[in-house]
Design an enzyme around this catalytic site. Structure first.
Site, short mmCIF file in Angstrom:
data_model
loop_
_atom_site.label_atom_id
_atom_site.label_comp_id
_atom_site.label_asym_id
_atom_site.label_seq_id
_atom_site.Cartn_x
_atom_site.Cartn_y
_atom_site.Cartn_z
N ALA A 33 -5.21 -55.93 3.34
CA ALA A 33 -5.62 -56.50 4.62
C ALA A 33 -5.79 -55.42 5.67
O ALA A 33 -5.37 -54.28 5.49
CB ALA A 33 -4.57 -57.51 5.10
N ASN A 34 -6.44 -55.79 6.77
CA ASN A 34 -6.57 -54.92 7.93
C ASN A 34 -5.62 -55.41 9.00
O ASN A 34 -5.27 -56.58 9.03
CB ASN A 34 -7.99 -55.00 8.47
N ARG A 35 -5.29 -54.54 9.92
CA ARG A 35 -4.49 -54.95 11.06
C ARG A 35 -5.41 -55.55 12.12
O ARG A 35 -6.28 -54.86 12.64
CB ARG A 35 -3.83 -53.69 11.66
#
Ligand code: CTP
Ligand code: CA
Length: 226
Positions: A33-35
């Site tokens: 995932a990305n932040r």
């Protein structure tokens, strides 16, 4: 709820916004995932709706509420986000605020990868489609105003100028997301607004809601009166 019924600078306009991160599955219990909290993208969608637009928000997994007066399409992966974006077109304005995963695992394992006492597994990755670049390059049905984002940790304006040219969008919103700034997940943002026409605005640190309203004001000016 009535969509796009409010009078305002974007009355009668169709607006598409992407927001939040993507999740790229590794196996049934793990993902890459990305932040991204989704706060800035959601604020833009809310501001566009308040300005009278008919808004579709394509959102990755976020923990914040849906904005009022907006049609929300929830997705997980970059490929699902691209499909949802295509389905939401045509639009007059498209704003790509999502933090899209650049890569996904080459294969999603059908069963949970077990820690079987041997060496940790390695993860082969493949590149995801670039949603912003795809829409910017559409020969037919390209939104009149295509807006990208650039989250950078250093040499923000240099990277942003290069990204604006590379992506083919009309406007780029650049922000400094180095950890000291507290932008990630925070309530405020310090942004630069770069135009393909060479224009540059640097705004003071503002709440993400206020950044959303100001951006929508600029978009309205660029689109002109319907
Ligand atoms: N973006 C997208 N699809 C992708 C990657 C990025 O639509 N697969 C969009 C983002 O929503 C953002 C813009 O492209 O509007 C810039 O994203 P960014 O990650 O900063 O750009 P990249 O080209 O992926 O470059 P970098 O190597 O800096 O991550
Ligand atoms: Ca990226």
């Amino acid at each position: 709820a009535m969509l796009g019924a409010a009078p305002g600078p974007l009355a009668g306009r169709r607006v598409l916004v992407t927001s939040g991160p993507t999740h790229e599955p590794i196996d049934p219990v793990r993902y890459l995932a990305n932040r991204s909290s989704g706060r800035q993208g959601h604020a833009i969608a809310a501001a566009a709706a308040a300005a009278g637009a008919e808004v579709t928000l394509v959102s990755g997994p976020v923990a914040i509420p849906d904005p009022a007066g907006v049609r929300v399409v929830r997705v997980e992966t970059a490929r699902e986000m691209l499909d949802a974006v295509r389905a939401a077109l045509p639009a007059d304005l498209a704003v790509f605020a999502a933090a899209v995963g650049d890569w996904r695992p080459a294969a999603e394992q059908a069963s949970k990868i077990k820690k079987d006492g041997s060496a940790p597994p390695s993860l082969a990755l493949v590149e995801n489609p670039d949603i912003l670049a795809t829409v910017s390059a559409m020969a037919e049905g390209r939104p009149r105003l295509v807006v990208g984002f650039a989250a950078e940790t250093d040499r923000v304006l240099d990277h942003a100028r290069a990204k604006l040219a590379r992506k083919g969008c009309d406007l780029l919103v650049a922000n400094d997301v180095s950890p000291a700034g507290g932008v990630m997940g925070g309530a405020s943002n310090t942004v630069h607004l770069l135009g393909r026409d060479g224009s540059l605005e640097t705004w003071p640190t503002l709440g993400k809601d206020e950044v959303g309203r100001r951006l929508v004001e600029r978009f309205g000016t660029r689109l002109g009166t319907p």
